[in-house]
Scaffold this motif. Sequence first.
Motif, PDB file in Angstrom:
ATOM      1  N   THR A  40       0.680  -1.201  -0.136  1.00 17.60           N
ATOM      2  CA  THR A  40       0.014   0.175   0.071  1.00 17.60           C
ATOM      3  C   THR A  40       0.699   1.080  -0.170  1.00 17.60           C
ATOM      4  O   THR A  40       0.713   1.852  -0.821  1.00 17.60           O
ATOM      5  CB  THR A  40      -0.779  -0.123   1.464  1.00 17.60           C
ATOM      6  OG1 THR A  40      -1.800  -1.261   1.310  1.00 17.60           O
ATOM      7  CG2 THR A  40      -2.323   0.926   0.927  1.00 17.60           C
ATOM      8  N   ARG A  43       2.749   1.658  -2.898  1.00 16.82           N
ATOM      9  CA  ARG A  43       1.967   2.339  -4.727  1.00 16.82           C
ATOM     10  C   ARG A  43       1.559   4.301  -4.021  1.00 16.82           C
ATOM     11  O   ARG A  43       1.935   4.775  -5.125  1.00 16.82           O
ATOM     12  CB  ARG A  43       0.235   0.926  -4.728  1.00 16.82           C
ATOM     13  CG  ARG A  43       0.097   0.530  -4.457  1.00 16.82           C
ATOM     14  CD  ARG A  43      -0.920  -0.151  -5.190  1.00 16.82           C
ATOM     15  NE  ARG A  43      -1.162  -2.053  -5.168  1.00 16.82           N
ATOM     16  CZ  ARG A  43      -2.339  -2.078  -5.466  1.00 16.82           C
ATOM     17  NH1 ARG A  43      -3.103  -1.360  -6.460  1.00 16.82           N
ATOM     18  NH2 ARG A  43      -2.365  -3.531  -5.250  1.00 16.82           N
ATOM     19  N   GLU A 168     -16.233   5.177   5.993  1.00 16.77           N
ATOM     20  CA  GLU A 168     -16.450   5.556   4.703  1.00 16.77           C
ATOM     21  C   GLU A 168     -17.714   6.245   5.540  1.00 16.77           C
ATOM     22  O   GLU A 168     -17.637   6.948   6.323  1.00 16.77           O
ATOM     23  CB  GLU A 168     -17.158   4.574   4.187  1.00 16.77           C
ATOM     24  CG  GLU A 168     -16.508   3.052   3.608  1.00 16.77           C
ATOM     25  CD  GLU A 168     -15.586   3.439   2.842  1.00 16.77           C
ATOM     26  OE1 GLU A 168     -15.582   4.183   1.972  1.00 16.77           O
ATOM     27  OE2 GLU A 168     -14.339   2.634   2.702  1.00 16.77           O
ATOM     28  N   GLU A 210      -5.551   9.585  -2.175  1.00 12.26           N
ATOM     29  CA  GLU A 210      -6.800   8.816  -1.500  1.00 12.26           C
ATOM     30  C   GLU A 210      -7.150   7.925  -2.800  1.00 12.26           C
ATOM     31  O   GLU A 210      -7.434   6.415  -2.951  1.00 12.26           O
ATOM     32  CB  GLU A 210      -8.083  10.361  -2.007  1.00 12.26           C
ATOM     33  CG  GLU A 210      -9.161   9.912  -1.235  1.00 12.26           C
ATOM     34  CD  GLU A 210     -10.181  10.480  -1.699  1.00 12.26           C
ATOM     35  OE1 GLU A 210     -10.347  10.633   0.259  1.00 12.26           O
ATOM     36  OE2 GLU A 210     -11.007  10.908  -2.598  1.00 12.26           O
ATOM     37  N   GLN A 211      -6.931   8.498  -4.115  1.00 12.06           N
ATOM     38  CA  GLN A 211      -7.192   7.484  -4.842  1.00 12.06           C
ATOM     39  C   GLN A 211      -6.386   6.090  -5.391  1.00 12.06           C
ATOM     40  O   GLN A 211      -7.091   5.021  -5.099  1.00 12.06           O
ATOM     41  CB  GLN A 211      -7.261   7.956  -6.262  1.00 12.06           C
ATOM     42  CG  GLN A 211      -8.126   8.443  -7.024  1.00 12.06           C
ATOM     43  CD  GLN A 211      -9.776   8.126  -6.881  1.00 12.06           C
ATOM     44  OE1 GLN A 211      -9.223   6.859  -7.759  1.00 12.06           O
ATOM     45  NE2 GLN A 211     -10.506   8.433  -6.229  1.00 12.06           N
ATOM     46  N   VAL A 212      -5.104   6.090  -5.434  1.00 13.00           N
ATOM     47  CA  VAL A 212      -3.773   5.156  -4.572  1.00 13.00           C
ATOM     48  C   VAL A 212      -4.550   4.315  -3.050  1.00 13.00           C
ATOM     49  O   VAL A 212      -4.667   3.189  -3.083  1.00 13.00           O
ATOM     50  CB  VAL A 212      -2.601   5.393  -4.997  1.00 13.00           C
ATOM     51  CG1 VAL A 212      -2.006   4.230  -4.788  1.00 13.00           C
ATOM     52  CG2 VAL A 212      -2.184   6.225  -6.271  1.00 13.00           C
ATOM     53  N   VAL A 214      -7.460   4.092  -1.730  1.00 11.70           N
ATOM     54  CA  VAL A 214      -8.758   3.393  -1.631  1.00 11.70           C
ATOM     55  C   VAL A 214      -8.652   2.334  -2.498  1.00 11.70           C
ATOM     56  O   VAL A 214      -9.424   1.221  -2.264  1.00 11.70           O
ATOM     57  CB  VAL A 214      -9.544   4.188  -2.259  1.00 11.70           C
ATOM     58  CG1 VAL A 214     -10.305   5.617  -0.715  1.00 11.70           C
ATOM     59  CG2 VAL A 214      -9.621   4.878  -3.338  1.00 11.70           C
ATOM     60  N   HIS A 215      -7.954   2.070  -3.692  1.00 10.83           N
ATOM     61  CA  HIS A 215      -7.891   1.195  -4.248  1.00 10.83           C
ATOM     62  C   HIS A 215      -6.056   0.175  -3.954  1.00 10.83           C
ATOM     63  O   HIS A 215      -6.489  -0.844  -4.673  1.00 10.83           O
ATOM     64  CB  HIS A 215      -8.088   1.577  -5.951  1.00 10.83           C
ATOM     65  CG  HIS A 215      -8.857   2.450  -6.599  1.00 10.83           C
ATOM     66  ND1 HIS A 215      -8.909   3.930  -6.447  1.00 10.83           N
ATOM     67  CD2 HIS A 215      -9.728   1.182  -6.359  1.00 10.83           C
ATOM     68  CE1 HIS A 215     -10.003   3.715  -6.733  1.00 10.83           C
ATOM     69  NE2 HIS A 215     -11.472   2.712  -6.892  1.00 10.83           N
ATOM     70  N   SER A 216      -6.026  -0.170  -2.980  1.00  6.64           N
ATOM     71  CA  SER A 216      -4.824  -0.622  -2.055  1.00  6.64           C
ATOM     72  C   SER A 216      -4.977  -1.576  -1.895  1.00  6.64           C
ATOM     73  O   SER A 216      -6.555  -1.947  -1.399  1.00  6.64           O
ATOM     74  CB  SER A 216      -3.888   0.570  -1.826  1.00  6.64           C
ATOM     75  OG  SER A 216      -4.334   0.178  -0.364  1.00  6.64           O
ATOM     76  N   GLY A 219      -7.342  -0.330   1.490  1.00  2.00           N
ATOM     77  CA  GLY A 219      -9.007  -0.259   0.839  1.00  2.00           C
ATOM     78  C   GLY A 219      -9.418   1.169   1.317  1.00  2.00           C
ATOM     79  O   GLY A 219     -10.885   1.489   1.549  1.00  2.00           O
ATOM     80  N   SER A 220      -9.163   2.133   2.625  1.00  2.00           N
ATOM     81  CA  SER A 220      -9.246   3.052   2.916  1.00  2.00           C
ATOM     82  C   SER A 220      -8.495   4.417   2.474  1.00  2.00           C
ATOM     83  O   SER A 220      -7.003   3.576   2.813  1.00  2.00           O
ATOM     84  CB  SER A 220      -9.939   3.088   4.450  1.00  2.00           C
ATOM     85  OG  SER A 220      -9.129   2.367   4.466  1.00  2.00           O
ATOM     86  N   ARG A 222      -9.671   8.155   2.871  1.00  2.00           N
ATOM     87  CA  ARG A 222      -9.793   9.455   2.439  1.00  2.00           C
ATOM     88  C   ARG A 222      -9.492  11.028   3.212  1.00  2.00           C
ATOM     89  O   ARG A 222      -9.154  10.662   3.846  1.00  2.00           O
ATOM     90  CB  ARG A 222     -11.576   9.466   3.329  1.00  2.00           C
ATOM     91  CG  ARG A 222     -12.443   8.024   2.841  1.00  2.00           C
ATOM     92  CD  ARG A 222     -13.270   8.687   1.028  1.00  2.00           C
ATOM     93  NE  ARG A 222     -12.748   9.764   0.828  1.00  2.00           N
ATOM     94  CZ  ARG A 222     -14.240  11.196   0.719  1.00  2.00           C
ATOM     95  NH1 ARG A 222     -14.970  10.090   1.809  1.00  2.00           N
ATOM     96  NH2 ARG A 222     -14.542  12.166   0.568  1.00  2.00           N
TER      97      ARG A 222
END
Length: 274
Positions: A40, A43, A168, A210-212, A214-216, A219-220, A222
């Motif tokens: 994570t 990335r 979330e 944030e994009q990386v 939440v898609h890592s 997964g979180s 924000r």
Amino acid sequence: MAQPTEGRAPAYIDTTKASIARVYDYALGGKDNYEVDRETIERVRQVAPEVNQLAVDNRAFLIRAARFIATQTSITQYLDCGSGLPTAENTHQIVQRLQPEARVVYVDNDPTVIAHGRALLEDNEFTRFSPADIRDAEAVVSDPAVQGFLDLEQPVALFHIGTIHHFEDSDRPQKIMQEFVDRLAPGSVVAVAHFFDPENADSELARRMEQVFVHSPMGSGRFRTMSELEGLFPGLEMVDPGIVPCYQWWPDGPQLKTEDDVQRCIAGGVGVKR
Ligand code: SAM
């Protein structure tokens, strides 16, 4: 950075899934983490080479906020929500150095923290550990580790540091904090640090991270705006300097480190319930 101990995971640790606590441990230079956790951060490093500074500044804010409360208020009870794995300076060590009988309850539901961290965190008669879900204020305050140990009729210092950016929007973070504040006595203080979208030229960096995140595998993560962060201190009177990038929150001295872009993307503040 310390070399992680790969291949020696106890049975209770699932090394195929990233854990927030272990990802954070890696970002702080710790060794209680696995390949899936490190992925994570690596990335995010592709879009933000200084990503570790988010964790370093978050932790430094926790230490300064704890010292501030221990020296500038008469509060001697701490509820540290989302304590994470034990690290160099844990909340009870910081505050008990200043107030030896200060009571600290750590709350974390990560299996690694529960199994491995609780023994290290619960290291004296004035500290306790609870495995409650920190999105549920009632579950936290009614846990046996809190009941009969903290006196909720008296002021408490509530920490939600580096936690809420993992919730979330559907968890309704502002409502969660309202429910905590409703359960605190007047005079209590609330310290929050959270990934921050400054809505200026640094927004692009915040959005990329944030994009990386939440898609890592984690997964979180924000990055919320100032008005969203203000909603995490419902009805509270903010201690100067209010909600600011964590590295600028320094009521007892100047900040000497040169800032970089990432440091403007994590903010913190301390509020008082009157
Ligand atoms: N508060 C520490 C600090 O600032 O240094 C640790 C922050 S770490 C990034 C966030 C911690 O919150 C992790 O240890 C994670 O397990 C915990 N956490 C996240 N969501 C949680 C939940 N719903 N219930 C309990 N703990 C949670």
